[in-house]
Design a protein around this motif. Structure first.
Motif, PDB file in Angstrom:
ATOM      1  N   ALA A  76       0.827  -1.205   0.000  1.00  0.00           N
ATOM      2  CA  ALA A  76       0.000   0.000   0.000  1.00  0.00           C
ATOM      3  C   ALA A  76       0.853   1.244   0.000  1.00  0.00           C
ATOM      4  O   ALA A  76       0.582   2.230  -0.696  1.00  0.00           O
ATOM      5  CB  ALA A  76      -0.922  -0.017   1.212  1.00  0.00           C
ATOM      6  N   GLY A  77       1.917   1.218   0.814  1.00  0.00           N
ATOM      7  CA  GLY A  77       2.793   2.376   0.866  1.00  0.00           C
ATOM      8  C   GLY A  77       3.499   2.599  -0.447  1.00  0.00           C
ATOM      9  O   GLY A  77       3.667   3.738  -0.899  1.00  0.00           O
ATOM     10  N   ASP A  78       3.917   1.531  -1.106  1.00  0.00           N
ATOM     11  CA  ASP A  78       4.566   1.671  -2.398  1.00  0.00           C
ATOM     12  C   ASP A  78       3.624   2.242  -3.432  1.00  0.00           C
ATOM     13  O   ASP A  78       3.993   3.102  -4.233  1.00  0.00           O
ATOM     14  CB  ASP A  78       5.092   0.310  -2.871  1.00  0.00           C
ATOM     15  N   ALA A  79       2.385   1.771  -3.406  1.00  0.00           N
ATOM     16  CA  ALA A  79       1.418   2.265  -4.387  1.00  0.00           C
ATOM     17  C   ALA A  79       1.126   3.735  -4.167  1.00  0.00           C
ATOM     18  O   ALA A  79       1.009   4.522  -5.104  1.00  0.00           O
ATOM     19  CB  ALA A  79       0.134   1.437  -4.311  1.00  0.00           C
ATOM     20  N   ALA A  80       0.996   4.121  -2.873  1.00  0.00           N
ATOM     21  CA  ALA A  80       0.721   5.520  -2.568  1.00  0.00           C
ATOM     22  C   ALA A  80       1.857   6.418  -3.015  1.00  0.00           C
ATOM     23  O   ALA A  80       1.661   7.570  -3.400  1.00  0.00           O
ATOM     24  CB  ALA A  80       0.482   5.693  -1.065  1.00  0.00           C
ATOM     25  N   ALA A  81       3.078   5.913  -2.965  1.00  0.00           N
ATOM     26  CA  ALA A  81       4.234   6.713  -3.341  1.00  0.00           C
ATOM     27  C   ALA A  81       4.512   6.671  -4.834  1.00  0.00           C
ATOM     28  O   ALA A  81       5.453   7.279  -5.323  1.00  0.00           O
ATOM     29  CB  ALA A  81       5.468   6.223  -2.585  1.00  0.00           C
ATOM     30  N   GLY A  82       3.698   5.956  -5.578  1.00  0.00           N
ATOM     31  CA  GLY A  82       3.888   5.880  -7.014  1.00  0.00           C
ATOM     32  C   GLY A  82       4.950   4.895  -7.438  1.00  0.00           C
ATOM     33  O   GLY A  82       5.373   4.893  -8.583  1.00  0.00           O
ATOM     34  N   VAL A  83       5.389   4.043  -6.515  1.00  0.00           N
ATOM     35  CA  VAL A  83       6.445   3.105  -6.851  1.00  0.00           C
ATOM     36  C   VAL A  83       5.940   2.031  -7.802  1.00  0.00           C
ATOM     37  O   VAL A  83       6.683   1.505  -8.610  1.00  0.00           O
ATOM     38  CB  VAL A  83       7.005   2.486  -5.556  1.00  0.00           C
ATOM     39  N   ARG A  84       4.650   1.731  -7.709  1.00  0.00           N
ATOM     40  CA  ARG A  84       4.112   0.618  -8.498  1.00  0.00           C
ATOM     41  C   ARG A  84       4.307   0.846  -9.992  1.00  0.00           C
ATOM     42  O   ARG A  84       4.587  -0.079 -10.739  1.00  0.00           O
ATOM     43  CB  ARG A  84       2.631   0.431  -8.177  1.00  0.00           C
ATOM     44  N   HIS A  85       4.163   2.088 -10.422  1.00  0.00           N
ATOM     45  CA  HIS A  85       4.231   2.362 -11.853  1.00  0.00           C
ATOM     46  C   HIS A  85       5.543   3.011 -12.259  1.00  0.00           C
ATOM     47  O   HIS A  85       5.709   3.378 -13.416  1.00  0.00           O
ATOM     48  CB  HIS A  85       3.067   3.276 -12.248  1.00  0.00           C
ATOM     49  N   ALA A  86       6.475   3.191 -11.340  1.00  0.00           N
ATOM     50  CA  ALA A  86       7.762   3.802 -11.675  1.00  0.00           C
ATOM     51  C   ALA A  86       8.709   2.742 -12.210  1.00  0.00           C
ATOM     52  O   ALA A  86       8.684   1.600 -11.766  1.00  0.00           O
ATOM     53  CB  ALA A  86       8.360   4.456 -10.437  1.00  0.00           C
ATOM     54  N   PRO A  87       9.547   3.106 -13.195  1.00  0.00           N
ATOM     55  CA  PRO A  87      10.531   2.137 -13.702  1.00  0.00           C
ATOM     56  C   PRO A  87      11.553   1.807 -12.635  1.00  0.00           C
ATOM     57  O   PRO A  87      11.908   2.645 -11.807  1.00  0.00           O
ATOM     58  CB  PRO A  87      11.164   2.871 -14.884  1.00  0.00           C
ATOM     59  N   GLN A  88      12.045   0.573 -12.663  1.00  0.00           N
ATOM     60  CA  GLN A  88      13.027   0.162 -11.675  1.00  0.00           C
ATOM     61  C   GLN A  88      14.368   0.832 -11.975  1.00  0.00           C
ATOM     62  O   GLN A  88      14.780   0.910 -13.121  1.00  0.00           O
ATOM     63  CB  GLN A  88      13.180  -1.357 -11.679  1.00  0.00           C
ATOM     64  N   PRO A  89      15.045   1.316 -10.933  1.00  0.00           N
ATOM     65  CA  PRO A  89      16.283   2.067 -11.155  1.00  0.00           C
ATOM     66  C   PRO A  89      17.439   1.153 -11.549  1.00  0.00           C
ATOM     67  O   PRO A  89      17.453  -0.042 -11.253  1.00  0.00           O
ATOM     68  CB  PRO A  89      16.535   2.720  -9.790  1.00  0.00           C
ATOM     69  N   THR A  90      18.432   1.742 -12.210  1.00  0.00           N
ATOM     70  CA  THR A  90      19.660   1.054 -12.578  1.00  0.00           C
ATOM     71  C   THR A  90      20.835   1.914 -12.129  1.00  0.00           C
ATOM     72  O   THR A  90      20.649   2.992 -11.557  1.00  0.00           O
ATOM     73  CB  THR A  90      19.720   0.823 -14.097  1.00  0.00           C
ATOM     74  N   LEU A  91      22.047   1.448 -12.404  1.00  0.00           N
ATOM     75  CA  LEU A  91      23.234   2.204 -12.016  1.00  0.00           C
ATOM     76  C   LEU A  91      23.358   3.521 -12.754  1.00  0.00           C
ATOM     77  O   LEU A  91      24.119   4.403 -12.340  1.00  0.00           O
ATOM     78  CB  LEU A  91      24.488   1.348 -12.238  1.00  0.00           C
ATOM     79  N   ASP A  92      22.614   3.681 -13.866  1.00  0.00           N
ATOM     80  CA  ASP A  92      22.627   4.963 -14.559  1.00  0.00           C
ATOM     81  C   ASP A  92      22.062   6.074 -13.687  1.00  0.00           C
ATOM     82  O   ASP A  92      22.373   7.257 -13.898  1.00  0.00           O
ATOM     83  CB  ASP A  92      21.834   4.870 -15.870  1.00  0.00           C
ATOM     84  N   ARG A  93      21.213   5.711 -12.726  1.00  0.00           N
ATOM     85  CA  ARG A  93      20.607   6.715 -11.855  1.00  0.00           C
ATOM     86  C   ARG A  93      21.361   6.856 -10.537  1.00  0.00           C
ATOM     87  O   ARG A  93      20.860   7.459  -9.594  1.00  0.00           O
ATOM     88  CB  ARG A  93      19.156   6.317 -11.566  1.00  0.00           C
ATOM     89  N   LEU A  94      22.557   6.273 -10.437  1.00  0.00           N
ATOM     90  CA  LEU A  94      23.326   6.359  -9.210  1.00  0.00           C
ATOM     91  C   LEU A  94      23.713   7.799  -8.885  1.00  0.00           C
ATOM     92  O   LEU A  94      23.721   8.202  -7.713  1.00  0.00           O
ATOM     93  CB  LEU A  94      24.586   5.489  -9.324  1.00  0.00           C
ATOM     94  N   GLY A  95      24.018   8.586  -9.897  1.00  0.00           N
ATOM     95  CA  GLY A  95      24.354   9.981  -9.665  1.00  0.00           C
ATOM     96  C   GLY A  95      23.203  10.744  -9.032  1.00  0.00           C
ATOM     97  O   GLY A  95      23.399  11.582  -8.131  1.00  0.00           O
ATOM     98  N   GLU A  96      21.978  10.447  -9.479  1.00  0.00           N
ATOM     99  CA  GLU A  96      20.803  11.099  -8.894  1.00  0.00           C
ATOM    100  C   GLU A  96      20.642  10.717  -7.424  1.00  0.00           C
ATOM    101  O   GLU A  96      20.322  11.561  -6.570  1.00  0.00           O
ATOM    102  CB  GLU A  96      19.567  10.688  -9.699  1.00  0.00           C
ATOM    103  N   LEU A  97      20.888   9.438  -7.125  1.00  0.00           N
ATOM    104  CA  LEU A  97      20.796   8.979  -5.733  1.00  0.00           C
ATOM    105  C   LEU A  97      21.823   9.688  -4.857  1.00  0.00           C
ATOM    106  O   LEU A  97      21.503  10.172  -3.762  1.00  0.00           O
ATOM    107  CB  LEU A  97      21.005   7.461  -5.670  1.00  0.00           C
ATOM    108  N   LEU A  98      23.065   9.787  -5.341  1.00  0.00           N
ATOM    109  CA  LEU A  98      24.114  10.441  -4.552  1.00  0.00           C
ATOM    110  C   LEU A  98      23.816  11.917  -4.364  1.00  0.00           C
ATOM    111  O   LEU A  98      24.111  12.489  -3.298  1.00  0.00           O
ATOM    112  CB  LEU A  98      25.470  10.248  -5.229  1.00  0.00           C
TER     113      LEU A  98
END
Length: 434
Positions: free
Chosen positions: A280-302
């Motif tokens: 439920a928490g994932d769905a509320a946060a929009g995680v259900r429909h978001a693409p799964q992250p890869t190492l290309d998004r590591l810079g955004e995480l940092l």
């Protein structure tokens, strides 16, 4: 009605309990108890010897001299508390019989009923205390009743003189039994509480493991679904890329596409089961429909982590190359979880992220120094709320057949190193036949 049934069941079980608790010579060592730890076995033996000497002096003073049979009974009564350290039921029988015979002998010696003396009372009281520490309440109460009836029965033929001494004995026996039973009940309660806490901890760990595996499976669903969708599209397009395809080829490609579509349908059903209430928490946060992250998004995480005030550096060793989606997702989540733990448990400490590309693997290492501020919560919105820390990292690493090492560093920090198998994609594609 339930209380009556409970009492009936207790009454039916009482004979078996008494037989098992009192009619036995089995070894039952004295349990450890915080109220008795100050009185080791050697002190109990010394106490029994001193009480026996006191008892013998009282007997000698009264009879001057005491018959040999009385001396033997005093020795037996003195040995009973020592025996009770290991075999309480046998010791109680020995003390009870010796007490009964002692009263009978002294009464026959004086020609009139003779009460318990102080030494006899103290020795039998000690035996009752040691017995009550080991047996169930119904057995302790029975032992108390038999002890009192034995003394009263020995005095009954000629009346009961010296009532104060008799009442002292009754009070001492009852007090010792109540204290012993209470200490045993407290010990049993603590033991059951510890066992319940262990079961609760095991159940909590098992539930955490299942939740983490479910969350990992939900994330991998998107990766698998993407590949199945590509297979379906390729199977649908392939006939148009071949001039005059044969009916057999069209039929086989149509079967491949239909199987891919069916697999996607089943995956959606499995995903619905895996999500359940926990998503439920994932769905509320929009995680259900978001693409799964890869190492290309590591810079955004940092960048998000640095925005919280954490000084984090990154390093990439080797030539970056495409990895399988599962490996990319696991590596990203391990870095994310490790940085979340660093922010939570070592606030203010600098952290470093290192990505090492090898020919057949990927090594991810996250280190942080010792905390410079009191530990607190991760600021909301800066990083993913953690799953179950190291548990999730270990599950992701084990899923890929890799290894995870995590532990403290000499300077008081923490180090997480994950080694993930990551063969070249060309090798993977050749094995798949595509």
């Amino acid at each position: 009605m339930r209380d009556a049934t409970r009492w009936e069941a207790a009454l039916r079980q009482a004979p078996d309990i008494l037989r098992a608790e009192l009619w036995t010579t089995r070894r039952d060592p004295l349990p450890r108890n915080r109220w008795l730890n100050w009185l080791p076995h050697a002190h109990l033996v010394l106490l029994a010897v001193l009480l026996g000497i006191w008892d013998m002096n009282l007997q000698q003073h009264a009879m001057d001299p005491a018959p040999g049979g009385v001396t033997l009974l005093v020795v037996a009564q003195t040995a009973a508390p020592v025996l009770a350290l290991t075999r309480p039921a046998a010791a109680w029988w020995l003390s009870t019989v010796a007490l009964m015979l002692s009263v009978a002998l002294t009464s026959s010696h004086f020609g009139a009923p003779w009460p318990w003396n102080g030494g006899e009372l103290a020795l039998h009281t000690l035996v009752l205390l040691l017995l009550s520490l080991r047996v169930r309440p119904v057995a302790a109460a029975t032992a108390l009743g038999v002890s009192l009836l034995t003394g009263l029965g020995a005095l009954a033929p000629g009346g009961i003189p010296h009532a104060p001494t008799l009442w002292v004995g009754i009070a001492a026996y009852a007090t010792a039994t109540v204290i012993g039973a209470s200490l045993r009940a407290a010990r049993v309660s603590r033991t059951r509480l510890v066992q319940q806490e262990e079961l609760t901890a095991e159940e909590r760990a098992r539930r955490a493991l299942l939740e983490e595996r479910g969350r990992i499976a939900r994330e991998l669903h998107d990766v698998v679904a993407h590949h199945m969708s590509v297979i379906s599209i390729q199977a649908q397009v392939a006939p148009h890329l071949v001039e005059n395809p044969s009916p057999e080829l069209r039929e086989n490609l149509a079967g491949i596409r239909q199987n891919a579509v069916d697999a996607l349908t089943e995956l959606r059903r499995v995903l619905g089961v895996l999500r359940g209430d926990g998503a439920a928490g994932d769905a509320a946060a929009g995680v259900r429909h978001a693409p799964q992250p890869t190492l290309d998004r590591l810079g955004e995480l940092l960048a998000n982590v640095r925005a919280t005030g954490l000084d984090v550096t990154s390093e990439t060793v080797g030539e970056a190359r495409p990895l399988s989606p599962g490996t990319e997702l696991s590596a990203y989540r391990i870095v994310q979880e490790a940085l979340s733990n660093a922010m939570r448990h070592a606030p203010g400490a600098p952290a470093a992220v290192a990505i090492h590309y090898q020919a057949d693997g990927l090594t991810v290492r996250i280190t942080n120094a010792a905390a410079t501020r009191p530990a607190g919560r991760v600021p909301p919105g800066t990083a993913r709320e953690p799953g179950h820390g190291l548990l999730g990292m270990r599950e992701r690493t084990a899923m890929l057949g890799g290894e995870l090492a995590a532990g403290p560093t000499p300077d008081g920090g923490w180090d997480v190193t994950a080694t993930l198998p990551a063969p070249l994609l060309s090798t993977i594609q050749t094995k798949d036949g595509s």
